[in-house]
Motif scaffolding. Structure first.
Motif, PDB file in Angstrom:
ATOM      1  N   ASP A   1       0.832  -1.209   0.000  1.00 20.34           N
ATOM      2  CA  ASP A   1       0.000   0.000   0.000  1.00 20.34           C
ATOM      3  C   ASP A   1       0.866   1.258   0.000  1.00 20.34           C
ATOM      4  OD1 ASP A   1      -2.289  -1.534   0.039  1.00 20.34           O
ATOM      5  OD2 ASP A   1      -2.495  -1.441   2.224  1.00 20.34           O
ATOM      6  N   GLU A   2       1.938   1.243   0.792  1.00 25.98           N
ATOM      7  CA  GLU A   2       2.836   2.398   0.835  1.00 25.98           C
ATOM      8  C   GLU A   2       3.555   2.585  -0.496  1.00 25.98           C
ATOM      9  OE1 GLU A   2       4.014   2.510   5.572  1.00 25.98           O
ATOM     10  OE2 GLU A   2       5.130   1.175   4.223  1.00 25.98           O
TER      11      GLU A   2
ATOM     12  N   ASN B   1       2.386   1.709  -3.419  1.00 23.93           N
ATOM     13  CA  ASN B   1       1.386   2.229  -4.362  1.00 23.93           C
ATOM     14  C   ASN B   1       1.132   3.713  -4.139  1.00 23.93           C
ATOM     15  OD1 ASN B   1       1.099  -0.265  -5.582  1.00 23.93           O
ATOM     16  ND2 ASN B   1      -0.590  -0.872  -4.243  1.00 23.93           N
ATOM     17  N   LYS B   2       1.133   4.161  -2.882  1.00 21.07           N
ATOM     18  CA  LYS B   2       0.977   5.589  -2.584  1.00 21.07           C
ATOM     19  C   LYS B   2       2.136   6.387  -3.164  1.00 21.07           C
ATOM     20  CE  LYS B   2      -1.264   5.221   1.934  1.00 21.07           C
ATOM     21  NZ  LYS B   2      -1.059   5.537   3.358  1.00 21.07           N
TER      22      LYS B   2
END
Length: 110
Positions: free
Chosen positions: A87-88, A90-91
Motif C-alpha cells: 500500500d505504501e 502504491n501511494k
C-alpha cells in the motif's frame, strides 16, 4: 577494528596496526517481508537504503522531491525501502506520477 601494539626497533616508537573484525559493520534486517529490490516506476530501487534516498534512484526524483513524497504519503523517513508495504509503495508511485494532484508546487517539478 582490533588494534595490535608493537615497537619499531629503529625509532623506539609505538605503533598500532588495525585489522578488520569480521561482522563488525553488518546490518541485519529483522523483518520477514523485507525486499532487497523493489520495482517502482520502471526502476529497480535498492531496499537496503532509507526510503528518501532510495527514491532518488528513480529518474527525475531528487532528494527534495523524495522528501516531500514521503511526507505526503505519511511514511517514516527512518524506514528502509525494503520494509515498505504494498500500500505504501502504491501511494509513493501515485504521488510520483501525479505530483500536482497532491499539492506539490509546480516550481519543484522538472
Amino acid at each position: 577494528f582490533r588494534s595490535q601494539e608493537g615497537k619499531c626497533e629503529s625509532q623506539g616508537s609505538v605503533f598500532r596496526a588495525k585489522q578488520p573484525v569480521s561482522g563488525a559493520m553488518s546490518v541485519q534486517f529483522q523483518s520477514q517481508n523485507f525486499q532487497h529490490i523493489l520495482r517502482m516506476c520502471n526502476t529497480n530501487v535498492d531496499g537496503r537504503q532509507k526510503v528518501m534516498f532510495a527514491l532518488t534512484a528513480i529518474r527525475g526524483i531528487g532528494r527534495r522531491i523524495s522528501n516531500i513524497i514521503c511526507k505526503k504519503c505519511d511514511i517514516d523517513l527512518n524506514k528502509r525501502a525494503g520494509e515498505l508495504t504494498t500500500d505504501e509503495v502504491n501511494k509513493i508511485v501515485a504521488v510520483a506520477q501525479n505530483p500536482l494532484q497532491f499539492k506539490i508546487p509546480s516550481w519543484m517539478l522538472n
